[in-house]
Design an enzyme around this catalytic site. Structure first.
Site, PDB file in Angstrom:
ATOM      1  N   HIS A 145      -4.984  -3.614  -3.897  1.00 46.78           N
ATOM      2  CA  HIS A 145      -5.906  -2.750  -4.630  1.00 46.78           C
ATOM      3  C   HIS A 145      -5.416  -1.307  -4.620  1.00 46.78           C
ATOM      4  O   HIS A 145      -5.010  -0.795  -3.581  1.00 46.78           O
ATOM      5  CB  HIS A 145      -7.283  -2.748  -3.961  1.00 46.78           C
ATOM      6  CG  HIS A 145      -8.113  -3.963  -4.214  1.00 46.78           C
ATOM      7  ND1 HIS A 145      -7.845  -5.182  -3.633  1.00 46.78           N
ATOM      8  CD2 HIS A 145      -9.228  -4.137  -4.972  1.00 46.78           C
ATOM      9  CE1 HIS A 145      -8.769  -6.050  -4.005  1.00 46.78           C
ATOM     10  NE2 HIS A 145      -9.614  -5.442  -4.827  1.00 46.78           N
ATOM     11  N   ASN A 175      -0.081  -3.017   3.008  1.00 43.72           N
ATOM     12  CA  ASN A 175      -1.403  -3.192   2.414  1.00 43.72           C
ATOM     13  C   ASN A 175      -2.483  -3.348   3.476  1.00 43.72           C
ATOM     14  O   ASN A 175      -3.521  -2.684   3.438  1.00 43.72           O
ATOM     15  CB  ASN A 175      -1.393  -4.412   1.492  1.00 43.72           C
ATOM     16  CG  ASN A 175      -2.745  -4.676   0.865  1.00 43.72           C
ATOM     17  OD1 ASN A 175      -3.431  -3.762   0.416  1.00 43.72           O
ATOM     18  ND2 ASN A 175      -3.149  -5.939   0.844  1.00 43.72           N
TER      19      ASN A 175
END
Length: 358
Positions: A145, A175
């Protein structure tokens, strides 16, 4: 013998009736699900931004001014996309966002919702420019994201955050550890210090040879997050190599603009963007009554060139248009219809499997 046959027939009749009842209930439940699910999804796809379709989309930008792509190569096959709670400049070349913008406020972050994963392809992007779920499958990279799910205020925004138009191929440790901690630190600044933070997040592609996954999704060499806090004037950017090294550095916005070829904050002066503050690397580093300290003045980096008022107004208009479509009533193209049908079928199959297991 006849009695046994009648008993056997009765047993099979009972079993058939039980299964028929279960199937009938399943059909009714499934039908209800399809109606409810379909209405919800169609509503989300046709109302990805406030229905006003005007300047509401622009509130995610500092002074309603979007970042501006200065390189022609970046502008090719680009899509300005408004979503609930964030905006994206998507690239059909890299099949990733180039930047994602959010305006984080204490009021916004006071609304938290449980995470519900719903990764999906972006129907507003042409099929040939669209990243797919299959592109990421077995790639070794996370669907990272850029606007995090934890920043979202409602279910529609949460669904939007799982669009692949908001994702880049991200190294797992980068991440799940480095980026997660930086996102938490940014939210902590907002909630603990009670100040608004404008955030621009995205990938950097700085290598002569770039790796791809799937059907041409380009893997970033690094990821960045530029932040500006109007209340205190604090500014700077996180810059982390897209690997499992766990490295991250805090740089000036000018340094980042030179790497990217993007004017990230067109409404800020060069003097402001050369300032660099000691941005926190974790949420625990943020103290409610301790302002973020100044770090240094970047005299070496080449800041992005200024953008004319006409160019910025044209870009604002593009985002306004993206905000009013497809909710304006325009017809949905075949690619979008295919994407909607595909996701409805996948969700329906999952629902039926759960029903049969119960």
């Amino acid at each position: 013998m006849a009695r046994k046959r009648r008993n056997s027939n009765n047993i099979w009749t009972q079993i058939f009736n039980q299964n028929s009842l279960k199937v009938l209930l399943g059909v009714v439940a499934t039908g209800s699900f399809v109606i409810a699910f379909g209405q919800e999804k169609i509503s989300q796809w046709t109302s990805l931004v406030p229905s006003s379709g005007n300047s509401a989309c622009l509130t995610q930008f500092y002074r309603e001014t979007p970042p501006y792509l200065l390189k022609n190569s970046l502008q090719k096959d680009s899509y300005p996309l408004c979503f609930n709670d964030f905006n994206v400049m998507y690239s059909g070349v890299s099949k990733t966002p180039l930047w994602v913008a959010e305006a984080l406020t204490p009021a916004r972050l006071s609304q938290r919702i449980p995470r519900e994963d719903n990764f999906h392809e972006e129907p507003r992007v042409k099929a040939e420019h669209r990243a797919t779920l299959l592109d990421y499958r077995g790639s070794g990279y996370d669907r990272g994201h850029m606007a995090p799910n934890a920043d979202m205020t409602n279910l529609a925004a949460q669904f939007d955050s799982f669009s692949l138009a908001n994702m880049v191929p991200q190294a797992p440790k980068n991440n799940q550890q480095v980026w997660r901690e930086l996102e938490e630190a940014t939210r902590a600044v907002v909630t603990k210090q009670k100040q608004d933070v404008y955030v621009i997040t995205g990938p950097s592609f700085n290598a002569k040879r770039l790796k791809t996954i799937g059907q041409g999704v380009i893997v970033p060499t690094a990821v960045y997050k530029a932040v500006y806090m109007p209340k205190t004037g604090a500014i700077g950017a996180y810059y982390a190599p897209n690997n499992d090294s766990l490295q991250v550095q805090v740089v000036s916005v000018c340094y980042l603009e030179e790497q990217l070829g993007i004017n990230l904050f067109p409404q800020l002066s060069e003097e402001q963007k050369r300032n660099t503050y000691k941005l926190p690397l974790t949420a625990n580093a943020v103290k409610a009554n301790t302002p973020i300290a100044y770090s240094h003045w970047d005299a070496e980096s080449q800041c992005a060139e200024d953008v004319s008022a006409e160019q910025l107004q044209a870009l604002q208009t593009e985002f306004k248009r993206s905000g009013s479509s497809p909710a304006s009533g325009a017809s949905i193209d075949a690619d979008t219809q295919d994407a909607i049908v595909k996701q409805l079928i996948e969700a329906l199959l999952q629902y039926i499997l759960q029903l049969l297991k119960s």
